[in-house]
Scaffold this motif. Structure first.
Motif, PDB file in Angstrom:
ATOM      1  N   GLU A  79       0.521  -1.144   0.078  1.00 33.51           N
ATOM      2  CA  GLU A  79       0.468  -0.059  -0.229  1.00 33.51           C
ATOM      3  C   GLU A  79       1.189   1.356   0.135  1.00 33.51           C
ATOM      4  OE1 GLU A  79      -3.307  -0.036   2.964  1.00 33.51           O
ATOM      5  OE2 GLU A  79      -3.570  -2.050   2.877  1.00 33.51           O
ATOM      6  N   GLY A  80       2.283   0.831  -0.377  1.00 30.72           N
ATOM      7  CA  GLY A  80       2.870   1.955   0.616  1.00 30.72           C
ATOM      8  C   GLY A  80       4.492   2.210  -0.481  1.00 30.72           C
ATOM      9  N   TYR A  81       4.614   3.144  -0.582  1.00 31.29           N
ATOM     10  CA  TYR A  81       6.313   3.334  -1.305  1.00 31.29           C
ATOM     11  C   TYR A  81       7.169   4.319  -1.395  1.00 31.29           C
ATOM     12  CZ  TYR A  81       4.061   4.242  -5.989  1.00 31.29           C
ATOM     13  OH  TYR A  81       3.589   4.585  -6.404  1.00 31.29           O
ATOM     14  N   GLY A  82       8.237   4.196  -1.785  1.00 25.24           N
ATOM     15  CA  GLY A  82       9.518   5.307  -1.812  1.00 25.24           C
ATOM     16  C   GLY A  82      10.523   4.512  -2.014  1.00 25.24           C
ATOM     17  N   THR A 114      -0.376   1.435 -10.304  1.00 22.63           N
ATOM     18  CA  THR A 114      -0.426   1.927  -9.246  1.00 22.63           C
ATOM     19  C   THR A 114      -0.285   3.286  -9.907  1.00 22.63           C
ATOM     20  OG1 THR A 114       1.765   2.771  -9.259  1.00 22.63           O
ATOM     21  CG2 THR A 114       1.234   0.851  -7.664  1.00 22.63           C
ATOM     22  N   LYS A 115      -0.909   4.724  -9.008  1.00 20.39           N
ATOM     23  CA  LYS A 115      -1.149   5.681  -9.434  1.00 20.39           C
ATOM     24  C   LYS A 115      -0.690   6.785  -9.213  1.00 20.39           C
ATOM     25  CE  LYS A 115      -5.317   4.322 -11.721  1.00 20.39           C
ATOM     26  NZ  LYS A 115      -5.296   3.566 -12.528  1.00 20.39           N
ATOM     27  N   ALA A 116       0.136   6.876  -8.003  1.00 19.52           N
ATOM     28  CA  ALA A 116       1.065   7.763  -6.959  1.00 19.52           C
ATOM     29  C   ALA A 116       2.300   8.263  -7.916  1.00 19.52           C
ATOM     30  CB  ALA A 116       0.835   7.887  -5.644  1.00 19.52           C
ATOM     31  N   ILE A 117       2.798   9.244  -7.922  1.00 16.48           N
ATOM     32  CA  ILE A 117       4.357   9.009  -7.775  1.00 16.48           C
ATOM     33  C   ILE A 117       4.955   8.548  -6.862  1.00 16.48           C
ATOM     34  CG2 ILE A 117       4.841  11.783  -6.777  1.00 16.48           C
ATOM     35  CD1 ILE A 117       6.382  12.086  -9.173  1.00 16.48           C
ATOM     36  N   VAL A 133      13.627   7.137   3.836  1.00 17.24           N
ATOM     37  CA  VAL A 133      13.271   7.782   2.682  1.00 17.24           C
ATOM     38  C   VAL A 133      11.623   8.024   3.095  1.00 17.24           C
ATOM     39  CG1 VAL A 133      12.240   6.102   0.471  1.00 17.24           C
ATOM     40  CG2 VAL A 133      14.802   5.794   1.374  1.00 17.24           C
ATOM     41  N   PRO A 134      11.244   8.719   2.076  1.00 16.11           N
ATOM     42  CA  PRO A 134       9.585   9.461   2.372  1.00 16.11           C
ATOM     43  C   PRO A 134       8.910   8.145   1.838  1.00 16.11           C
ATOM     44  CG  PRO A 134      10.594  10.593   0.116  1.00 16.11           C
ATOM     45  CD  PRO A 134      11.174   9.754   1.117  1.00 16.11           C
ATOM     46  N   VAL A 135       7.503   8.223   2.357  1.00 11.82           N
ATOM     47  CA  VAL A 135       6.774   7.117   1.852  1.00 11.82           C
ATOM     48  C   VAL A 135       5.319   7.414   1.779  1.00 11.82           C
ATOM     49  CG1 VAL A 135       5.272   5.153   2.277  1.00 11.82           C
ATOM     50  CG2 VAL A 135       7.651   4.973   3.056  1.00 11.82           C
ATOM     51  N   THR A 136       4.837   7.372   0.142  1.00 18.39           N
ATOM     52  CA  THR A 136       2.787   7.497   0.341  1.00 18.39           C
ATOM     53  C   THR A 136       2.490   6.693  -0.132  1.00 18.39           C
ATOM     54  OG1 THR A 136       3.677   8.186  -1.517  1.00 18.39           O
ATOM     55  CG2 THR A 136       3.932   9.759   0.071  1.00 18.39           C
ATOM     56  N   HIS A 137       1.151   6.865  -0.105  1.00 13.88           N
ATOM     57  CA  HIS A 137      -0.128   5.855  -0.573  1.00 13.88           C
ATOM     58  C   HIS A 137       0.118   5.299  -2.141  1.00 13.88           C
ATOM     59  CE1 HIS A 137      -3.207   2.965  -1.982  1.00 13.88           C
ATOM     60  NE2 HIS A 137      -3.818   3.086  -0.779  1.00 13.88           N
ATOM     61  N   VAL A 138       0.497   4.005  -2.290  1.00 12.15           N
ATOM     62  CA  VAL A 138       0.606   3.978  -4.156  1.00 12.15           C
ATOM     63  C   VAL A 138      -0.583   4.173  -4.475  1.00 12.15           C
ATOM     64  CG1 VAL A 138       1.880   1.652  -2.964  1.00 12.15           C
ATOM     65  CG2 VAL A 138      -0.388   1.205  -3.702  1.00 12.15           C
ATOM     66  N   ASN A 139      -1.332   5.000  -4.443  1.00  7.97           N
ATOM     67  CA  ASN A 139      -2.676   5.122  -5.155  1.00  7.97           C
ATOM     68  C   ASN A 139      -3.165   6.402  -5.294  1.00  7.97           C
ATOM     69  OD1 ASN A 139      -2.891   2.976  -7.007  1.00  7.97           O
ATOM     70  ND2 ASN A 139      -4.248   1.738  -5.979  1.00  7.97           N
ATOM     71  N   ASP A 191      -6.087  10.812 -10.454  1.00  8.56           N
ATOM     72  CA  ASP A 191      -4.633  11.412  -9.961  1.00  8.56           C
ATOM     73  C   ASP A 191      -3.990  10.989  -9.255  1.00  8.56           C
ATOM     74  OD1 ASP A 191      -5.317  12.663  -8.506  1.00  8.56           O
ATOM     75  OD2 ASP A 191      -5.984  14.358  -8.440  1.00  8.56           O
ATOM     76  N   GLY A 192      -3.274  10.072  -8.461  1.00  8.73           N
ATOM     77  CA  GLY A 192      -2.378  10.004  -8.468  1.00  8.73           C
ATOM     78  C   GLY A 192      -2.333  11.035  -5.915  1.00  8.73           C
ATOM     79  N   LEU A 193      -3.119  11.436  -6.347  1.00 11.24           N
ATOM     80  CA  LEU A 193      -3.067  12.677  -5.172  1.00 11.24           C
ATOM     81  C   LEU A 193      -4.439  11.929  -4.343  1.00 11.24           C
ATOM     82  CD1 LEU A 193      -2.889  15.714  -7.078  1.00 11.24           C
ATOM     83  CD2 LEU A 193      -0.796  14.473  -6.038  1.00 11.24           C
ATOM     84  N   ARG A 194      -5.306  11.994  -5.352  1.00  6.25           N
ATOM     85  CA  ARG A 194      -6.808  11.490  -4.120  1.00  6.25           C
ATOM     86  C   ARG A 194      -7.363  10.168  -4.480  1.00  6.25           C
ATOM     87  NH1 ARG A 194      -6.870  17.267  -5.000  1.00  6.25           N
ATOM     88  NH2 ARG A 194      -6.747  18.772  -3.716  1.00  6.25           N
TER      89      ARG A 194
END
Length: 194
Positions: A79-82, A114-117, A133-139, A191-194
């Motif tokens: 669910e998360g990556y970086g 996956t959608k998010a940068i 290393v920062p992590v955010t949701h993959v989508n 849009d990879g943001l919301r």
């Protein structure tokens, strides 16, 4: 361009059961993939460095695949990556920028749609340097429960003429997340943001 000369690799899985509050029903798993590689540009200025990104692509794919295997082989649980990189002292920060595309696109390819940068960090450092290393949701990058960071590094790298490349993945939100914001269940996926 030269082939990627790998000195060492590490795949590591961490399980977090609680952060002082109640025990989670299922632990958060965080996996790190690291490789220490020779920096072909160390100690000199080279104008055209971008072809090395294509050389790094197989390494990114191998690390991402091995990380999913370390989590049991089911890519849908990620669910998360970086991503991140530490460039040895004889290199320059711009050499670290070469990991952006091969590291990020490798994870996106291995994980599917996956959608998010893929967030990233980079720096120049010496032996034993550490990097958050920062992590955010993959989508959806705005899913606040998945904002995290994972510290990476190795005691014997990077040497001055090396780079330490890193990929990270997580299986969910921070344990005990309660800071509000957009929930993973509310992702629109446009849009990879919301």
């Amino acid at each position: 361009m030269p082939q990627v000369d790998i000195r060492k690799r590490l795949i590591s899985v961490e399980e977090i059961f609680h952060e002082g509050g109640p025990r989670a029903n299922k632990p958060l798993r965080r996996v790190v993939g690291l490789a220490v590689i020779k920096n072909p540009f160390a100690g000199r200025y080279v104008e055209e460095i971008t072809p090395f990104m294509e050389d790094l692509r197989p390494l990114g794919l191998d690390l991402a695949r091995d990380m999913v295997k370390a989590l049991g082989g089911d890519r849908s649980i990620v669910e998360g990556y970086g991503k991140g990189i530490i460039v040895g002292a004889a290199g320059e920060l711009e050499h670290g920028a070469l990991w952006h595309a091969p590291g990020g696109y490798a994870m996106r390819e291995v994980l599917g749609d996956t959608k998010a940068i893929v967030p990233s960090s980079k720096k120049v450092g010496g032996l034993g340097a550490r990097l958050d290393v920062p992590v955010t949701h993959v989508n959806a990058s705005y899913v606040r429960s998945h904002f995290d960071s994972i510290e990476v590094g190795l005691p014997d790298g990077p040497r001055a003429d090396e780079m330490l490349v890193a990929l990270v993945m997580t299986t969910g939100a921070r344990i005990h997340n309660r800071a509000g914001g957009l929930k993973a269940s509310e992702i629109k996926g446009e849009d990879g943001l919301r």
